[in-house]
Design a protein around this motif. Structure first.
Motif, PDB file in Angstrom:
ATOM      1  N   THR A   1       0.920  -1.216   0.131  1.00 38.64           N
ATOM      2  CA  THR A   1      -0.070  -0.074  -0.039  1.00 38.64           C
ATOM      3  C   THR A   1       0.839   1.306   0.062  1.00 38.64           C
ATOM      4  O   THR A   1       1.946   1.429   0.401  1.00 38.64           O
ATOM      5  CB  THR A   1      -1.064  -0.068   1.194  1.00 38.64           C
ATOM      6  N   ARG A   2       0.401   2.348  -0.569  1.00 36.84           N
ATOM      7  CA  ARG A   2       0.991   3.624  -0.469  1.00 36.84           C
ATOM      8  C   ARG A   2       0.257   4.752   0.081  1.00 36.84           C
ATOM      9  O   ARG A   2      -1.121   4.523   0.001  1.00 36.84           O
ATOM     10  CB  ARG A   2       1.287   4.049  -2.036  1.00 36.84           C
ATOM     11  N   THR A   3       0.914   5.487   0.644  1.00 30.33           N
ATOM     12  CA  THR A   3      -0.004   6.608   1.350  1.00 30.33           C
ATOM     13  C   THR A   3      -1.024   7.437   0.410  1.00 30.33           C
ATOM     14  O   THR A   3      -1.953   7.694   1.095  1.00 30.33           O
ATOM     15  CB  THR A   3       0.906   7.786   2.019  1.00 30.33           C
TER      16      THR A   3
ATOM     17  N   ASN B   1      -6.097   1.801  -7.328  1.00 31.88           N
ATOM     18  CA  ASN B   1      -6.252   2.898  -6.515  1.00 31.88           C
ATOM     19  C   ASN B   1      -7.460   2.761  -5.433  1.00 31.88           C
ATOM     20  O   ASN B   1      -8.673   2.965  -5.971  1.00 31.88           O
ATOM     21  CB  ASN B   1      -6.157   4.324  -7.116  1.00 31.88           C
ATOM     22  N   THR B   2      -7.012   2.699  -4.127  1.00 28.68           N
ATOM     23  CA  THR B   2      -8.253   2.488  -3.364  1.00 28.68           C
ATOM     24  C   THR B   2      -9.016   3.810  -2.938  1.00 28.68           C
ATOM     25  O   THR B   2     -10.289   3.693  -2.769  1.00 28.68           O
ATOM     26  CB  THR B   2      -7.829   2.030  -1.902  1.00 28.68           C
ATOM     27  N   THR B   3      -8.414   4.887  -3.623  1.00 26.89           N
ATOM     28  CA  THR B   3      -9.116   6.217  -3.127  1.00 26.89           C
ATOM     29  C   THR B   3      -8.956   6.364  -1.653  1.00 26.89           C
ATOM     30  O   THR B   3      -9.665   7.415  -1.045  1.00 26.89           O
ATOM     31  CB  THR B   3     -10.795   6.426  -3.762  1.00 26.89           C
ATOM     32  N   VAL B   4      -8.338   5.553  -0.663  1.00 31.13           N
ATOM     33  CA  VAL B   4      -8.342   5.877   0.590  1.00 31.13           C
ATOM     34  C   VAL B   4      -6.868   6.033   0.855  1.00 31.13           C
ATOM     35  O   VAL B   4      -5.922   5.734   0.743  1.00 31.13           O
ATOM     36  CB  VAL B   4      -8.595   4.747   1.322  1.00 31.13           C
ATOM     37  N   GLU B   5      -6.784   7.343   1.678  1.00 35.17           N
ATOM     38  CA  GLU B   5      -5.446   8.024   1.901  1.00 35.17           C
ATOM     39  C   GLU B   5      -5.004   7.293   3.231  1.00 35.17           C
ATOM     40  O   GLU B   5      -5.651   6.967   4.191  1.00 35.17           O
ATOM     41  CB  GLU B   5      -5.548   9.360   1.930  1.00 35.17           C
ATOM     42  N   ARG B   6      -3.648   7.329   3.189  1.00 32.18           N
ATOM     43  CA  ARG B   6      -3.149   6.788   4.432  1.00 32.18           C
ATOM     44  C   ARG B   6      -3.485   5.443   5.071  1.00 32.18           C
ATOM     45  O   ARG B   6      -3.794   5.434   6.291  1.00 32.18           O
ATOM     46  CB  ARG B   6      -2.870   8.054   5.295  1.00 32.18           C
ATOM     47  N   GLN B   7      -4.116   4.573   4.125  1.00 30.03           N
ATOM     48  CA  GLN B   7      -4.711   3.341   4.661  1.00 30.03           C
ATOM     49  C   GLN B   7      -3.826   2.646   5.443  1.00 30.03           C
ATOM     50  O   GLN B   7      -2.805   2.709   5.376  1.00 30.03           O
ATOM     51  CB  GLN B   7      -5.271   2.467   3.542  1.00 30.03           C
ATOM     52  N   GLY B   8      -4.538   2.061   6.510  1.00 33.31           N
ATOM     53  CA  GLY B   8      -3.845   1.121   7.232  1.00 33.31           C
ATOM     54  C   GLY B   8      -3.769  -0.378   6.860  1.00 33.31           C
ATOM     55  O   GLY B   8      -4.188  -0.596   5.742  1.00 33.31           O
ATOM     56  N   PRO B   9      -3.599  -1.280   7.709  1.00 32.66           N
ATOM     57  CA  PRO B   9      -3.596  -2.850   7.465  1.00 32.66           C
ATOM     58  C   PRO B   9      -4.983  -3.183   6.771  1.00 32.66           C
ATOM     59  O   PRO B   9      -5.988  -2.899   7.446  1.00 32.66           O
ATOM     60  CB  PRO B   9      -3.242  -3.567   8.428  1.00 32.66           C
ATOM     61  N   PRO B  10      -4.901  -4.029   5.586  1.00 32.03           N
ATOM     62  CA  PRO B  10      -6.164  -4.293   4.972  1.00 32.03           C
ATOM     63  C   PRO B  10      -6.585  -5.497   5.684  1.00 32.03           C
ATOM     64  O   PRO B  10      -5.837  -6.339   6.453  1.00 32.03           O
ATOM     65  CB  PRO B  10      -5.958  -4.602   3.612  1.00 32.03           C
ATOM     66  N   THR B  11      -7.706  -5.783   5.490  1.00 33.61           N
ATOM     67  CA  THR B  11      -8.445  -7.036   5.951  1.00 33.61           C
ATOM     68  C   THR B  11      -9.170  -7.709   4.835  1.00 33.61           C
ATOM     69  O   THR B  11      -9.643  -6.895   3.740  1.00 33.61           O
ATOM     70  CB  THR B  11      -9.259  -6.948   7.164  1.00 33.61           C
ATOM     71  N   ALA B  12      -9.551  -9.094   4.496  1.00 32.76           N
ATOM     72  CA  ALA B  12     -10.170  -9.485   3.411  1.00 32.76           C
ATOM     73  C   ALA B  12     -11.033 -10.685   3.803  1.00 32.76           C
ATOM     74  O   ALA B  12     -11.068 -11.247   4.718  1.00 32.76           O
ATOM     75  CB  ALA B  12      -9.206 -10.097   2.262  1.00 32.76           C
ATOM     76  N   SER B  13     -12.264 -10.540   3.046  1.00 32.03           N
ATOM     77  CA  SER B  13     -13.145 -11.619   2.891  1.00 32.03           C
ATOM     78  C   SER B  13     -12.718 -12.586   1.811  1.00 32.03           C
ATOM     79  O   SER B  13     -11.740 -12.295   1.164  1.00 32.03           O
ATOM     80  CB  SER B  13     -14.540 -11.416   2.822  1.00 32.03           C
ATOM     81  N   ALA B  14     -13.609 -13.637   1.323  1.00 30.94           N
ATOM     82  CA  ALA B  14     -13.076 -14.307   0.421  1.00 30.94           C
ATOM     83  C   ALA B  14     -13.297 -13.821  -1.050  1.00 30.94           C
ATOM     84  O   ALA B  14     -12.699 -14.004  -2.034  1.00 30.94           O
ATOM     85  CB  ALA B  14     -14.021 -15.696   0.114  1.00 30.94           C
ATOM     86  N   THR B  15     -14.158 -12.662  -1.091  1.00 31.07           N
ATOM     87  CA  THR B  15     -14.063 -12.035  -2.163  1.00 31.07           C
ATOM     88  C   THR B  15     -13.805 -10.487  -2.395  1.00 31.07           C
ATOM     89  O   THR B  15     -13.706 -10.015  -3.506  1.00 31.07           O
ATOM     90  CB  THR B  15     -15.791 -12.187  -2.654  1.00 31.07           C
ATOM     91  N   GLN B  16     -13.648  -9.931  -1.355  1.00 25.20           N
ATOM     92  CA  GLN B  16     -13.443  -8.426  -1.205  1.00 25.20           C
ATOM     93  C   GLN B  16     -11.955  -8.267  -0.192  1.00 25.20           C
ATOM     94  O   GLN B  16     -11.891  -8.937   0.716  1.00 25.20           O
ATOM     95  CB  GLN B  16     -14.219  -7.593  -0.796  1.00 25.20           C
ATOM     96  N   VAL B  17     -11.237  -7.067  -0.496  1.00 24.31           N
ATOM     97  CA  VAL B  17     -10.236  -6.532   0.282  1.00 24.31           C
ATOM     98  C   VAL B  17     -10.563  -5.320   0.595  1.00 24.31           C
ATOM     99  O   VAL B  17     -11.121  -4.418   0.046  1.00 24.31           O
ATOM    100  CB  VAL B  17      -8.984  -6.246  -0.212  1.00 24.31           C
ATOM    101  N   TYR B  18     -10.677  -4.981   2.086  1.00 24.55           N
ATOM    102  CA  TYR B  18     -11.068  -3.606   2.589  1.00 24.55           C
ATOM    103  C   TYR B  18      -9.867  -2.810   3.147  1.00 24.55           C
ATOM    104  O   TYR B  18      -9.008  -3.406   3.675  1.00 24.55           O
ATOM    105  CB  TYR B  18     -11.899  -3.948   3.970  1.00 24.55           C
ATOM    106  N   PHE B  19     -10.061  -1.585   2.895  1.00 19.68           N
ATOM    107  CA  PHE B  19      -8.804  -0.526   3.278  1.00 19.68           C
ATOM    108  C   PHE B  19      -9.744   0.688   4.036  1.00 19.68           C
ATOM    109  O   PHE B  19     -10.664   1.045   3.493  1.00 19.68           O
ATOM    110  CB  PHE B  19      -8.231   0.036   2.000  1.00 19.68           C
TER     111      PHE B  19
END
Length: 128
Positions: free
Chosen positions: A24-26, A45-63
């Motif tokens: 990830t990038r800031t 590009n997540t459109t999320v600035e300064r994202q922290g550690p992601p988590t994921a389900s079987a189908t999606q990744v969250y930031f």
């Protein structure tokens, strides 16, 4: 004369989540890489600035950002499937002390999203 901030490369972090390494990038960029082959699976590009550690389900990744801004990306393609606005006032002094989003927590279909210094909200991931 160039500003110091312009001459430094953007900070990057690496996280291993559900068998994929996410760099990830800031500024919101993310690259998914196979830890077995080293091959890039996708970049987005997540459109999320300064994202922290992601988590994921079987189908999606969250930031999420320090303000609680949330993005759900398709785990296979990296396409942004949904975003949610942040909850914290980004101009408040206490929010400036937080340099990246906190660890998200996924329990069943409930995604717990920390924001600010001591706040959290939840989202039903079936709605993302």
């Amino acid at each position: 004369m160039r500003r110091l901030a312009e001459s430094r490369p953007e900070a990057s972090r690496a996280y291993l989540v559900r068998g994929t390494v996410y760099f990830t990038r800031t500024g919101g960029g993310v690259r998914a890489v196979s830890p077995l082959t080293g091959r890039t699976l996708w970049e987005s590009n997540t459109t999320v600035e300064r994202q922290g550690p992601p988590t994921a389900s079987a189908t999606q990744v969250y930031f999420a950002s320090p303000s609680g801004r949330l993005a759900a990306l398709n785990a296979r393609s990296g396409k942004v499937e949904d975003t949610r606005d942040g909850r914290d006032d980004g101009g408040r002094v206490d929010s400036l002390l937080v340099t990246s989003g906190a660890q998200l927590l996924l329990v069943g279909d409930a995604l717990y999203v920390p924001y600010g210094i001591r706040s959290v909200y939840t989202v039903d991931v079936r709605d993302l």
